[in-house]
Motif scaffolding. Structure first.
Motif, PDB file in Angstrom:
ATOM      1  N   ASP A 455       0.812  -1.220   0.000  1.00  0.00           N
ATOM      2  CA  ASP A 455       0.000   0.000   0.000  1.00  0.00           C
ATOM      3  C   ASP A 455       0.846   1.271   0.000  1.00  0.00           C
ATOM      4  N   LYS A 456       2.150   1.140   0.207  1.00  0.00           N
ATOM      5  CA  LYS A 456       3.052   2.292   0.144  1.00  0.00           C
ATOM      6  C   LYS A 456       3.812   2.354  -1.177  1.00  0.00           C
ATOM      7  N   SER A 457       3.792   1.262  -1.928  1.00  0.00           N
ATOM      8  CA  SER A 457       4.549   1.182  -3.174  1.00  0.00           C
ATOM      9  C   SER A 457       3.676   1.581  -4.358  1.00  0.00           C
ATOM     10  N   VAL A 458       4.330   1.975  -5.444  1.00  0.00           N
ATOM     11  CA  VAL A 458       3.611   2.363  -6.656  1.00  0.00           C
ATOM     12  C   VAL A 458       2.908   1.146  -7.237  1.00  0.00           C
ATOM     13  N   ILE A 459       1.667   1.334  -7.652  1.00  0.00           N
ATOM     14  CA  ILE A 459       0.879   0.229  -8.198  1.00  0.00           C
ATOM     15  C   ILE A 459       1.559  -0.340  -9.438  1.00  0.00           C
ATOM     16  N   GLY A 460       1.641  -1.673  -9.492  1.00  0.00           N
ATOM     17  CA  GLY A 460       2.257  -2.343 -10.630  1.00  0.00           C
ATOM     18  C   GLY A 460       3.367  -3.265 -10.179  1.00  0.00           C
ATOM     19  N   GLU A 461       4.413  -3.359 -10.997  1.00  0.00           N
ATOM     20  CA  GLU A 461       5.522  -4.262 -10.694  1.00  0.00           C
ATOM     21  C   GLU A 461       6.207  -3.936  -9.375  1.00  0.00           C
ATOM     22  N   ALA A 462       6.168  -2.667  -8.973  1.00  0.00           N
ATOM     23  CA  ALA A 462       6.841  -2.257  -7.737  1.00  0.00           C
ATOM     24  C   ALA A 462       6.234  -2.907  -6.504  1.00  0.00           C
ATOM     25  N   GLN A 463       5.048  -3.487  -6.650  1.00  0.00           N
ATOM     26  CA  GLN A 463       4.424  -4.172  -5.522  1.00  0.00           C
ATOM     27  C   GLN A 463       4.778  -5.649  -5.468  1.00  0.00           C
ATOM     28  N   GLU A 464       5.458  -6.131  -6.491  1.00  0.00           N
ATOM     29  CA  GLU A 464       5.811  -7.550  -6.544  1.00  0.00           C
ATOM     30  C   GLU A 464       7.307  -7.791  -6.474  1.00  0.00           C
ATOM     31  N   LYS A 465       8.097  -6.884  -7.054  1.00  0.00           N
ATOM     32  CA  LYS A 465       9.552  -7.036  -7.004  1.00  0.00           C
ATOM     33  C   LYS A 465      10.186  -5.675  -6.736  1.00  0.00           C
ATOM     34  N   LEU A 466      11.416  -5.753  -6.255  1.00  0.00           N
ATOM     35  CA  LEU A 466      12.081  -4.543  -5.788  1.00  0.00           C
ATOM     36  C   LEU A 466      12.406  -3.611  -6.947  1.00  0.00           C
ATOM     37  N   LYS A 467      11.864  -2.376  -6.847  1.00  0.00           N
ATOM     38  CA  LYS A 467      12.127  -1.328  -7.821  1.00  0.00           C
ATOM     39  C   LYS A 467      12.691  -0.116  -7.088  1.00  0.00           C
ATOM     40  N   ALA A 468      13.729   0.467  -7.659  1.00  0.00           N
ATOM     41  CA  ALA A 468      14.285   1.679  -7.059  1.00  0.00           C
ATOM     42  C   ALA A 468      13.228   2.781  -7.040  1.00  0.00           C
ATOM     43  N   ILE A 469      13.240   3.581  -6.022  1.00  0.00           N
ATOM     44  CA  ILE A 469      12.342   4.720  -5.806  1.00  0.00           C
ATOM     45  C   ILE A 469      10.906   4.269  -5.522  1.00  0.00           C
ATOM     46  N   ASP A 470      10.364   3.362  -6.335  1.00  0.00           N
ATOM     47  CA  ASP A 470       8.925   3.071  -6.306  1.00  0.00           C
ATOM     48  C   ASP A 470       8.514   2.050  -5.264  1.00  0.00           C
ATOM     49  N   THR A 471       9.413   1.174  -4.835  1.00  0.00           N
ATOM     50  CA  THR A 471       9.051   0.115  -3.895  1.00  0.00           C
ATOM     51  C   THR A 471       9.435   0.517  -2.475  1.00  0.00           C
ATOM     52  N   VAL A 472       8.467   0.450  -1.570  1.00  0.00           N
ATOM     53  CA  VAL A 472       8.716   0.638  -0.142  1.00  0.00           C
ATOM     54  C   VAL A 472       8.694  -0.726   0.513  1.00  0.00           C
ATOM     55  N   PHE A 473       9.681  -1.012   1.339  1.00  0.00           N
ATOM     56  CA  PHE A 473       9.799  -2.360   1.896  1.00  0.00           C
ATOM     57  C   PHE A 473      10.307  -2.314   3.324  1.00  0.00           C
ATOM     58  N   ARG A 474      10.201  -3.454   3.982  1.00  0.00           N
ATOM     59  CA  ARG A 474      10.782  -3.651   5.300  1.00  0.00           C
ATOM     60  C   ARG A 474      11.798  -4.784   5.217  1.00  0.00           C
ATOM     61  N   LEU A 475      12.769  -4.761   6.106  1.00  0.00           N
ATOM     62  CA  LEU A 475      13.772  -5.828   6.170  1.00  0.00           C
ATOM     63  C   LEU A 475      13.604  -6.552   7.499  1.00  0.00           C
ATOM     64  N   ARG A 476      13.060  -7.784   7.409  1.00  0.00           N
ATOM     65  CA  ARG A 476      12.831  -8.594   8.618  1.00  0.00           C
ATOM     66  C   ARG A 476      14.004  -9.519   8.844  1.00  0.00           C
ATOM     67  N   HIS A 477      14.555  -9.469  10.056  1.00  0.00           N
ATOM     68  CA  HIS A 477      15.677 -10.333  10.397  1.00  0.00           C
ATOM     69  C   HIS A 477      15.184 -11.772  10.497  1.00  0.00           C
ATOM     70  N   ALA A 478      15.775 -12.656   9.703  1.00  0.00           N
ATOM     71  CA  ALA A 478      15.259 -14.017   9.579  1.00  0.00           C
ATOM     72  C   ALA A 478      15.350 -14.803  10.885  1.00  0.00           C
ATOM     73  N   MET A 479      16.361 -14.560  11.711  1.00  0.00           N
ATOM     74  CA  MET A 479      16.559 -15.345  12.922  1.00  0.00           C
ATOM     75  C   MET A 479      15.695 -14.870  14.089  1.00  0.00           C
ATOM     76  N   THR A 480      15.485 -13.564  14.231  1.00  0.00           N
ATOM     77  CA  THR A 480      14.797 -13.035  15.423  1.00  0.00           C
ATOM     78  C   THR A 480      13.464 -12.367  15.104  1.00  0.00           C
ATOM     79  N   ASN A 481      13.145 -12.236  13.809  1.00  0.00           N
ATOM     80  CA  ASN A 481      11.893 -11.596  13.365  1.00  0.00           C
ATOM     81  C   ASN A 481      11.771 -10.130  13.781  1.00  0.00           C
ATOM     82  N   CYS A 482      12.880  -9.472  14.043  1.00  0.00           N
ATOM     83  CA  CYS A 482      12.833  -8.033  14.262  1.00  0.00           C
ATOM     84  C   CYS A 482      13.003  -7.326  12.917  1.00  0.00           C
TER      85      CYS A 482
END
Length: 791
Positions: A455-482
């Motif tokens: 809902d923060k990323s530009v509608i389209g491919e930016a919601q499915e794969k990482l796009k510069a500028i257009d994709t907003v994402f979070r980085l979840r630590h795989a071991m601790t889920n932080c």
């Protein structure tokens, strides 16, 4: 409150007044059920409220001369930077150089100082860096100070004309204005390159031109002219400091009160009431809004280069600067082996950053921070978590991909583990660090899962794969889920006071949002899609500026050695040390003979109104004369202005200082003038002039007693000590020599001194600890420049 009985005919004492003296009027007309007061003044009374005789013009001329002598003389002293001239003189330099800066105040008054400096030949080659820096000959600081001084004189004139327009006689208006001339605090702020004098001048103009609409024929040319001037000065006030919004609120309320009187005046037609509401609302909204926006238009048009404030703004805001360092475009598709910069979305902290320095605490591993400037230490290489070699082809990063981020300069990987951060030692926050060594392939604590926030990323491919500028994402630590997370907390000096980055299992979600600003991938074809920031409109830039201004203003919460609270202002408990260089000092403090009666007038007036209400409810006859009606109405209006400009500060948690009280004090002095007018009209004899003489003499004595603190002139220790009525008046008398002892100073004088070369520079937040008591306050209106990381 409608009077129970009132005489529409003048009393015997009123009848013996000459027509030139008649400045109050109450005409009660018979209505269907009650009498009602007419809202329109007679031509005679309206004329008597204006300066229209040669005798009064001479009186005004003498007031101007008196004000010029007090407020505009010897402005060359001191010949060095005083208090917040560090900021507002520095901003003038930046306007001349076109270097963008960030400040918590709107730009108009700062633009005026810059314009005066430029007209005086200032080329922006003096930094106004530290209190006490001596001005070189090519800096027109006297001319810039004259802007404040002349506006201070103008404020005195506005007070005189406002009192006259609201029904005060010449002698009362002159006496009250003369008191304002020698109010030490207002004199001090009108002698230097500070925003307070222009602000109060514009507020005073707003009040005056509003009162001129009150005595003008409704919908006449004069009425429209003064209404437009009222809106213009209101726009100037709001565009100089946000305190002008309190003036806007006051003006809105007094117009509603006026409309209420129109409703009660049966001689005013209903269509006329609606026209009043429409014209007043339109003019007093549209003109200030246009002026306010135009001041920001000039601000952005002049500041075309990235300065030290650009780091506070988004990259989209910065791309329009002539010398922007933000990439205009970058590869859109982000994949394995991409070299990227990650920008934090939730704060103005900037880019995910690391450098070859370790935490002093926690795990002791390499620091991770946010850094606002473009730098090679912001670059990261994207790797897949389970692949040790490059794929030699473009592999996109999709939602849910597990990756590692390798710091390009130090070759260590972004890392987290169940260790508390060095600064935010909170259970739900883990340390974020860089970990690794030569030949090390990483470990599971380096693994982060990309979670695209659709809902923060530009509608389209930016919601499915990482796009510069257009994709907003979070980085979840795989071991601790932080989640990789940052907030406004700064690391200590060992972390270069950069913004802390942690890994949080809870907390505010927007603080865990990221996007990629710059992306380079050698496996993309030459004709691969490019992306970049969309150019912001003027209104989008203004909106972003206001968000930053509001955020920074609310962040000024650190303690300051000379801060005070609104309750202290009323009592004049303490002031602010503006400048000191033994054996001289400038210290902001009011004139108590003027200050206290004006500040506590609301108590006497409140008791008076309560007594009237009780008498009315108990059935007593309430006789309202022309003079008392005029006193009640105008005193209420001006005390309302005092209250609106004071009360909001009780609700603020930010740093507050004595100079924040001056707009409220101006309205209190206007109300005090009407108290003098009531006294003068009630006791028509020479005793009133004797009283005025005593009050003015006491005020003048107080003014001259502390004049050396106002203008930095010579003084002695004995006179300084004698002037201290309260121990909370914390100016340092040890700074001055003994009387008849030449320049010999007390043995302990140097204990209170200050080394200007080591004075603290303006910072975003943080002031000297309370156990450090400098003789002079460092600047309090924060310039929010950020120092560059030299790593």
């Amino acid at each position: 409150m409608a009077p129970k009985r009132s005489a529409s005919k003048p009393s015997k004492s009123q009848a013996i007044e000459t027509s030139e003296e008649k400045t109050s009027e109450l005409i009660l007309e018979p209505g269907y059920m009650r009498q009602y007061p007419k809202t329109e003044l007679s031509d005679e009374v309206s004329a008597n409220r204006l300066v229209h005789t040669s005798k009064e013009r001479l009186l005004v001329g003498s007031l101007i001369i008196f004000a010029l002598v007090i407020r505009a003389s010897n402005l060359s002293n001191p010949n060095s930077v005083v208090f917040d001239e560090v900021h507002f003189g520095g901003f003038a330099k930046k306007y001349i150089k076109g270097a963008f800066f960030m400040d918590v105040h709107p730009p108009l008054a700062k633009l005026l100082f810059a314009a005066v400096g430029a007209l005086g030949g200032f080329k922006g080659d003096f930094a106004f860096e530290t209190i006490g820096d001596v001005f070189p000959p090519n800096v027109p600081y006297i001319l810039m100070r004259q802007l404040s001084a002349f506006m201070g004189v103008g404020t005195v004139l506005f007070l005189y004309f406002t009192l006259r327009a609201t029904g005060c006689k010449q002698s009362v208006a002159f006496f009250t204005a003369a008191l304002l001339v020698i109010e030490n605090g207002l004199v001090t702020i009108s002698r230097y390159i500070l925003l307070d004098s222009p602000l109060i001048f514009f507020i005073a103009g707003t009040a005056y031109f509003y009162t001129r609409t009150e005595i003008s024929k409704p919908f006449s040319f004069d009425w429209f002219r003064y209404l437009a001037l009222c809106g213009t000065f209101l726009g100037f006030a709001v565009s100089s400091k946000w305190v002008g919004l309190f003036t806007f609120a006051w003006l809105g309320l007094v117009n509603l009160i006026r409309l209420w009187f129109f409703v009660g005046d049966l001689s005013v037609s209903v269509p006329s009431i609606f026209r009043h509401a429409a014209f007043r609302g339109a003019v007093l909204l549209i003109i200030p809004a246009v002026i306010y926006l135009f001041s920001f238009y000039l601000h952005l048009m002049i500041l075309t280069h990235e300065g030290d404030g650009a780091a506070f703004m988004s990259s989209a805001f910065r791309i329009d600067f002539d010398d922007t360092t933000v990439p205009k475009s970058t590869s859109a598709d982000v994949g394995v082996s991409s070299i990227v910069t990650l920008r934090h979305l939730g704060t103005h902290g900037g880019y995910l950053h690391s450098h070859d320095h370790l935490y002093e605490g926690g795990s002791g591993q390499q620091q991770i921070t946010l850094y606002p400037h473009l730098d090679e230490n912001n670059r990261w290489i994207i790797e897949l978590y389970n692949v040790t070699s490059e794929p030699f082809e473009f592999v996109p990063i999709t939602d849910g991909t597990k990756i590692r981020l390798k710091h390009m300069i130090t070759s260590r990987r972004l890392h987290s583990h169940d260790v508390r951060p060095s600064v935010s030692e909170i259970e739900w926050q883990n340390e974020a660090s860089c970990y690794g060594y030569e030949g090390f392939d990483g470990d599971p604590n380096d693994d982060f899962v990309v979670e695209i926030v659709k809902d923060k990323s530009v509608i389209g491919e930016a919601q499915e794969k990482l796009k510069a500028i257009d994709t907003v994402f979070r980085l979840r630590h795989a071991m601790t889920n932080c989640y990789l997370w940052s907030h406004e907390t700064k690391l200590p000096k060992w972390g270069y006071e950069q913004q802390e980055v942690t890994c949080a299992t809870q907390g505010i979600e927007p603080l865990s949002l990221w996007y990629i600003e710059d992306n380079v991938n050698i496996y993309l074809p030459l004709d691969a899609e490019k992306t970049g920031y969309k150019q912001l409109s003027f209104f989008q830039k203004v909106a972003e500026l206001h968000k930053k201004m509001w955020h920074i203003n609310n962040g000024l919460t650190a303690s300051h050695v000379f801060e005070s609270r609104p309750s202290d202002w009323l009592l004049l408990n303490r002031g602010i040390s503006y400048w000191a260089l033994a054996p001289h000092q400038i210290y902001l403090l009011g004139n108590p003979i003027i200050w206290w009666p004006a500040s506590f007038l609301f108590l006497g007036y409140g008791i008076y109104i309560v007594v009237l209400i009780f008498k009315y409810q108990l059935g007593y006859n309430i006789s309202i004369s022309e003079n008392s009606f005029n006193f009640n109405y105008n005193t209420f209006i001006f005390l309302l202005g005092w209250f609106i400009h004071l009360y909001p500060f009780f609700l603020m948690e930010r740093q507050l200082f004595l100079h924040h009280y001056f707009p409220a004090l101006y309205f209190a002095v206007l109300a005090l003038g009407h108290l003098f007018q009531l006294f003068s009209s009630t006791f028509k004899n020479r005793k009133t002039y004797v009283l005025y003489g005593l009050i003015f003499s006491a005020s003048l004595w107080c003014y001259y007693q502390r004049l050396p603190l106002t203008d930095g002139s010579d003084w002695t220790l004995e006179k300084c000590e004698a002037s201290k009525w309260f121990s909370s008046w914390d100016y340092d008398c040890n700074n001055f020599p003994y009387e008849n002892a030449g320049n010999n100073r007390p043995a302990n004088a140097d204990q209170g001194g200050i080394d200007f070369n080591s004075a603290l520079k303006p910072q975003v937040e943080g002031f000297p600890p309370q156990d450090q008591q400098p003789l002079v306050a460092e600047p309090v209106e924060q310039d929010v420049a950020l120092e560059k990381d030299e790593l």
